[in-house]
Design an enzyme around this catalytic site. Structure first.
Site, mmCIF file in Angstrom:
data_model
loop_
_atom_site.group_PDB
_atom_site.id
_atom_site.type_symbol
_atom_site.label_atom_id
_atom_site.label_comp_id
_atom_site.label_asym_id
_atom_site.label_seq_id
_atom_site.Cartn_x
_atom_site.Cartn_y
_atom_site.Cartn_z
ATOM 1 N N ASP A 153 13.447 47.410 -4.876
ATOM 2 C CA ASP A 153 13.538 47.836 -6.286
ATOM 3 C C ASP A 153 14.056 49.273 -6.351
ATOM 4 O OD1 ASP A 153 13.271 48.101 -8.988
ATOM 5 O OD2 ASP A 153 11.108 47.777 -9.050
ATOM 6 N N HIS A 222 17.539 38.860 -13.772
ATOM 7 C CA HIS A 222 17.040 40.170 -14.203
ATOM 8 C C HIS A 222 18.145 41.221 -14.098
ATOM 9 C CE1 HIS A 222 14.235 43.448 -14.812
ATOM 10 N NE2 HIS A 222 14.582 43.991 -13.668
#
Ligand code: HEM
Length: 333
Positions: A153, A222
């Protein structure tokens, strides 16, 4: 107040600090009458950070303070940042992004958790009795910068000048140049359900390969829903410093989402894509496994703006002593 004449007044708070391995997120509300104590603490914040962090240069301790929309008028005598408003709650067909209370955010980062803890303790020692704690989350970096869903991330964060351009206010709001907006959301993951998916299914939801972190073709992922462009076709970026948090004992696993931007409208567009959908995609499927339980928007003033806040009380006190208290002053008493 910051002005264009003095360039030092636009020095930002350390929003552009590199990603660290430890963080503490403190979201507070200001109790009635607590305003002067809060102003004094905010004015001393950089000094407190130096006191705690100076002896540990490798620890790279930093703190960023944000002020919420309603608190702004209670704490600051003067103009408002152009785009400061409360977090906009979103209700999609399946998922909800709640707006939750928060007058102050302290985003404390370091390479060591004990430094975050030490600075957080100093801040709370000063504020106790003047604030209530709305939320407190201890974040950590996990393995090779992964979230608890198992994906790396932060990869597409802008860096260097691009990061500064994405995050710091410029001429569009000269009074607050060097400031920034930040949105935080606490997400809780249903890891049992997530782990019942195959890795391929997870990768289609995120839009990256789990092992190699390479972007893949995944419509409605996403990554795709959060890749947005402006009218000029250029990509509009934000700076994220998400952190995993959790407690194996109580089975709580989450991601603390934090995104800085020069205008909150960029992050808000991303959130609309995630919760309300975009084109054929009804929502971001990351939300089928991650529930947003908080949501708050703050303005991050330039560093010198915070340092000047204590002057307000001195001016009010001296005006009171001279019997010349105005209406603008009364709201801070
Ligand atoms: C459960 C919470 C979340 C998790 C676990 C998560 C995780 C991820 C991961 C793994 C990536 C791919 C790697 C990367 O570029 O960082 C990513 C990308 C991204 N996420 Fe999230 N995210 C979350 C929430 C959000 C929210 C709320 C926003 C915005 C409001 C957001 C904005 C973005 C953006 C802008 C990208 C980069 C897209 C690109 O340009 O490739 N994320 N996220």
């Amino acid at each position: 107040m910051p002005s264009d004449e003095d360039p030092t007044l636009s020095e930002p708070q350390p929003v552009l600090s590199p990603l660290t391995t430890a963080a503490l997120f403190l979201v507070l509300t200001v109790d009635p009458g607590g305003e002067p104590v809060v102003r004094e603490l905010l004015a001393d914040l950089a000094g407190l950070q130096r006191s705690v962090g100076f002896g540990h240069p490798q620890g790279r301790l930093s703190v960023v303070a944000g002020i919420g929309s309603e608190a702004w008028d209670r704490l600051v005598d003067g103009p408002r940042p152009a785009e400061l408003h409360p977090f906009e709650e979103l209700r999609g067909a399946r998922h909800h992004a709640p707006a939750t209370p928060g007058d102050l955010l302290f985003h404390i980062r370091a390479g060591r958790q004990d430094l975050c803890f030490a600075l957080g303790s100093e801040i709370m020692n000063r504020l106790r009795g003047a604030v209530s704690v709305a939320d407190e989350v201890t974040g950590f970096s996990y393995l090779d910068m992964r979230d608890l869903l198992g994906f790396v991330d932060g990869t597409e964060n802008p860096v260097g000048r691009a990061a500064a351009a994405a995050v710091l206010i410029g001429d569009e709001d000269p009074e607050f140049a060097g400031g920034s907006y930040v949105i935080v959301q606490k997400y809780l993951h249903d890891l049992d359900a997530w782990n019942r998916l195959t890795v391929e299914q997870q990768e289609q939801i995120i839009g990256r390969s789990k092992l190699t972190n390479v972007e893949i073709d995944a419509p409605g992922s996403h990554v795709e829903l959060n890749t947005i462009t402006g009218p000029d076709g250029a990509e509009r970026k934000i700076l994220r410093d998400n952190m995993p948090f959790g407690s194996p004992g109580s089975g709580q696993f989450g991601t603390y989402y934090i995104g800085y931007a020069r205008t909150p409208s960029v992050t808000e567009e991303m959130l609309r894509h995630m919760f309300l959908g975009d084109g054929p995609f009804s929502h971001d499927r990351i939300l089928d496994f991650s529930t947003a339980v908080t949501g708050t928007l703050f303005f991050v003033p330039p560093a010198a703006f915070l340092e000047d806040l204590a002057d307000q009380d001195e001016q009010t006190a001296s005006a009171a002593a001279q019997g010349s208290l105005g209406i603008g002053d009364l709201k801070h008493r």
